[in-house]
Design a protein around this motif. Structure first.
Motif, PDB file in Angstrom:
ATOM      1  N   MET A   1      39.055  37.849  43.906  1.00 36.89           N
ATOM      2  CA  MET A   1      40.086  37.765  42.858  1.00 36.89           C
ATOM      3  C   MET A   1      40.358  39.133  42.241  1.00 36.89           C
ATOM      4  SD  MET A   1      38.905  34.195  41.073  1.00 36.89           S
ATOM      5  CE  MET A   1      40.136  34.136  39.808  1.00 36.89           C
ATOM      6  N   VAL A   2      39.295  39.872  41.942  1.00 36.44           N
ATOM      7  CA  VAL A   2      39.445  41.205  41.326  1.00 36.44           C
ATOM      8  C   VAL A   2      40.202  42.143  42.266  1.00 36.44           C
ATOM      9  CG1 VAL A   2      38.177  43.267  40.593  1.00 36.44           C
ATOM     10  CG2 VAL A   2      37.465  41.023  39.790  1.00 36.44           C
ATOM     11  N   ARG A   3      39.821  42.145  43.542  1.00 40.08           N
ATOM     12  CA  ARG A   3      40.470  43.036  44.507  1.00 40.08           C
ATOM     13  C   ARG A   3      41.957  42.704  44.663  1.00 40.08           C
ATOM     14  NH1 ARG A   3      37.152  46.225  47.508  1.00 40.08           N
ATOM     15  NH2 ARG A   3      34.915  45.813  47.286  1.00 40.08           N
ATOM     16  N   ALA A   4      42.274  41.415  44.677  1.00 41.42           N
ATOM     17  CA  ALA A   4      43.673  41.003  44.823  1.00 41.42           C
ATOM     18  C   ALA A   4      44.499  41.423  43.616  1.00 41.42           C
ATOM     19  CB  ALA A   4      43.751  39.490  45.012  1.00 41.42           C
ATOM     20  N   VAL A   5      43.964  41.231  42.420  1.00 38.57           N
ATOM     21  CA  VAL A   5      44.699  41.591  41.194  1.00 38.57           C
ATOM     22  C   VAL A   5      44.875  43.096  41.088  1.00 38.57           C
ATOM     23  CG1 VAL A   5      44.621  41.556  38.668  1.00 38.57           C
ATOM     24  CG2 VAL A   5      44.020  39.508  39.937  1.00 38.57           C
ATOM     25  N   VAL A   6      43.831  43.856  41.435  1.00 34.55           N
ATOM     26  CA  VAL A   6      43.921  45.323  41.381  1.00 34.55           C
ATOM     27  C   VAL A   6      44.997  45.839  42.331  1.00 34.55           C
ATOM     28  CG1 VAL A   6      42.688  47.463  41.941  1.00 34.55           C
ATOM     29  CG2 VAL A   6      41.573  45.713  40.560  1.00 34.55           C
ATOM     30  N   SER A   7      45.111  45.237  43.515  1.00 32.75           N
ATOM     31  CA  SER A   7      46.125  45.680  44.488  1.00 32.75           C
ATOM     32  C   SER A   7      47.537  45.208  44.132  1.00 32.75           C
ATOM     33  CB  SER A   7      45.764  45.182  45.888  1.00 32.75           C
ATOM     34  OG  SER A   7      45.834  43.768  45.938  1.00 32.75           O
ATOM     35  N   GLY A   8      47.664  44.403  43.058  1.00 35.77           N
ATOM     36  CA  GLY A   8      48.995  43.983  42.601  1.00 35.77           C
ATOM     37  C   GLY A   8      49.394  42.591  43.000  1.00 35.77           C
ATOM     38  N   ASP A   9      48.516  41.867  43.702  1.00 31.77           N
ATOM     39  CA  ASP A   9      48.810  40.488  44.099  1.00 31.77           C
ATOM     40  C   ASP A   9      48.521  39.531  42.946  1.00 31.77           C
ATOM     41  OD1 ASP A   9      49.566  41.246  46.602  1.00 31.77           O
ATOM     42  OD2 ASP A   9      47.627  40.841  47.532  1.00 31.77           O
ATOM     43  N   ARG A  10      49.151  38.380  43.003  1.00 33.42           N
ATOM     44  CA  ARG A  10      48.904  37.344  41.997  1.00 33.42           C
ATOM     45  C   ARG A  10      47.980  36.294  42.594  1.00 33.42           C
ATOM     46  NH1 ARG A  10      53.166  32.963  39.640  1.00 33.42           N
ATOM     47  NH2 ARG A  10      52.030  32.436  37.759  1.00 33.42           N
ATOM     48  N   VAL A  11      46.888  35.996  41.884  1.00 34.27           N
ATOM     49  CA  VAL A  11      45.932  34.986  42.331  1.00 34.27           C
ATOM     50  C   VAL A  11      46.230  33.706  41.565  1.00 34.27           C
ATOM     51  CG1 VAL A  11      43.510  34.350  42.530  1.00 34.27           C
ATOM     52  CG2 VAL A  11      44.196  36.731  42.790  1.00 34.27           C
ATOM     53  N   SER A  12      46.650  32.668  42.267  1.00 36.31           N
ATOM     54  CA  SER A  12      47.011  31.406  41.628  1.00 36.31           C
ATOM     55  C   SER A  12      46.136  30.283  42.164  1.00 36.31           C
ATOM     56  CB  SER A  12      48.489  31.103  41.900  1.00 36.31           C
ATOM     57  OG  SER A  12      48.876  29.916  41.258  1.00 36.31           O
ATOM     58  N   VAL A  13      45.447  29.588  41.239  1.00 33.64           N
ATOM     59  CA  VAL A  13      44.593  28.453  41.605  1.00 33.64           C
ATOM     60  C   VAL A  13      45.225  27.206  41.004  1.00 33.64           C
ATOM     61  CG1 VAL A  13      42.293  27.459  41.495  1.00 33.64           C
ATOM     62  CG2 VAL A  13      42.561  29.944  41.569  1.00 33.64           C
ATOM     63  N   THR A  14      45.678  26.302  41.842  1.00 36.31           N
ATOM     64  CA  THR A  14      46.374  25.100  41.388  1.00 36.31           C
ATOM     65  C   THR A  14      45.521  24.295  40.415  1.00 36.31           C
ATOM     66  OG1 THR A  14      47.439  25.009  43.552  1.00 36.31           O
ATOM     67  CG2 THR A  14      47.619  23.053  42.169  1.00 36.31           C
ATOM     68  N   GLY A  15      46.097  23.973  39.279  1.00 29.81           N
ATOM     69  CA  GLY A  15      45.404  23.181  38.269  1.00 29.81           C
ATOM     70  C   GLY A  15      44.538  23.997  37.329  1.00 29.81           C
ATOM     71  N   PHE A  16      44.236  25.237  37.693  1.00 29.26           N
ATOM     72  CA  PHE A  16      43.375  26.089  36.857  1.00 29.26           C
ATOM     73  C   PHE A  16      44.178  27.168  36.151  1.00 29.26           C
ATOM     74  CE2 PHE A  16      40.526  29.867  36.587  1.00 29.26           C
ATOM     75  CZ  PHE A  16      39.726  29.404  35.567  1.00 29.26           C
ATOM     76  N   GLY A  17      44.886  27.991  36.922  1.00 23.18           N
ATOM     77  CA  GLY A  17      45.682  29.066  36.327  1.00 23.18           C
ATOM     78  C   GLY A  17      45.930  30.185  37.323  1.00 23.18           C
TER      79      GLY A  17
ATOM     80  N   VAL B   1      33.872  34.927  45.308  1.00 28.33           N
ATOM     81  CA  VAL B   1      35.129  34.469  44.696  1.00 28.33           C
ATOM     82  C   VAL B   1      35.631  35.491  43.686  1.00 28.33           C
ATOM     83  CG1 VAL B   1      36.133  32.746  43.157  1.00 28.33           C
ATOM     84  CG2 VAL B   1      34.739  32.010  45.082  1.00 28.33           C
ATOM     85  N   LEU B   2      34.732  35.948  42.796  1.00 25.09           N
ATOM     86  CA  LEU B   2      35.141  36.918  41.769  1.00 25.09           C
ATOM     87  C   LEU B   2      35.591  38.236  42.394  1.00 25.09           C
ATOM     88  CD1 LEU B   2      32.408  36.328  39.038  1.00 25.09           C
ATOM     89  CD2 LEU B   2      34.762  35.489  39.074  1.00 25.09           C
ATOM     90  N   ASP B   3      34.877  38.687  43.433  1.00 28.97           N
ATOM     91  CA  ASP B   3      35.234  39.940  44.102  1.00 28.97           C
ATOM     92  C   ASP B   3      36.615  39.843  44.748  1.00 28.97           C
ATOM     93  OD1 ASP B   3      34.473  42.638  45.176  1.00 28.97           O
ATOM     94  OD2 ASP B   3      34.729  41.581  47.089  1.00 28.97           O
TER      95      ASP B   3
END
Length: 201
Positions: free
Chosen positions: A31-47, A27-29
């Motif tokens: 999320m990190v890869r998506a954010v580094v490539s410029g994508d937004r990671v959105s988890v409903t109810g969390f952030g 999960v962490l990997d």
């Protein structure tokens, strides 16, 4: 809570410590890869996690108080979701027992992994197209500049040739006028001789 404690907390729900550790790492990997490539990671109810550009600025060194120039950089940003905020502020109570504090994903949303990949691919393709369009525009402007430079050089050459031709024509013109002035003198002399002969007859 650190990573080991997080693994311990979910080990019973996932089916063992090793499975929990692998799940957390995955999960962490992702999320990190998506954010580094410029994508937004959105988890409903969390952030949501996203990449933010921070412009160059001046800061102060806390030890010396000296003003320091900080370069432009990219930083990750986390924004808590409304459900998470409500739980932390106490507006909502944490569910008891084995219930999940964060909202569960709606039905059918978990099958949308392919669409997320498609979005990422589309973004990359759009970025490539924009890059190629910029290169093409740059080539066109360079070609246009070269053409303009050639035209101006040719125009300068023709202007120089015309100016030279005018100068030579101007130099030749007075000589013609001088010869034209001399010829009337010859004609008048010829007329005088003719009139003298007629008078002698």
């Amino acid at each position: 809570m650190n990573k080991a404690q997080l693994v311990e907390a979910i080990a019973d729900k996932v089916g063992g410590r090793q499975a929990a550790a692998d799940a957390v790492d995955a999960v962490l990997d992702a999320m990190v890869r998506a954010v580094v490539s410029g994508d937004r990671v959105s988890v409903t109810g969390f952030g949501s996690f996203e990449k933010v550009e921070r412009p160059a600025r001046y800061a102060r060194n806390p030890q010396t108080g000296e003003r320091v120039r900080v370069k432009k950089t990219s930083v990750p940003r986390f924004r808590a979701g409304q459900g998470f905020k409500d739980l932390v502020s106490g507006a909502k109570k944490l569910p008891r027992g084995g219930e999940v504090a964060v909202k569960k994903a709606p039905k059918g949303s978990l099958s949308g992994g392919a669409s997320t990949t498609a979005r990422t691919t589309t973004k990359k393709a759009a970025a490539k197209k924009a890059g190629s369009a910029r290169k093409t525009a740059a080539k066109k402007t360079t070609a246009a500049k070269k053409t303009v430079a050639k035209k101006t050089t040719a125009a300068k050459k023709t202007a120089t040739k015309k100016a030279t031709a005018k100068k030579t024509a101007a130099k030749k013109a007075p000589a013609k006028k001088a010869t034209a002035k001399k010829t009337p003198g010859k004609k008048t002399a010829a007329r005088k001789t003719t009139s003298k002969r007629a008078a002698s007859r």
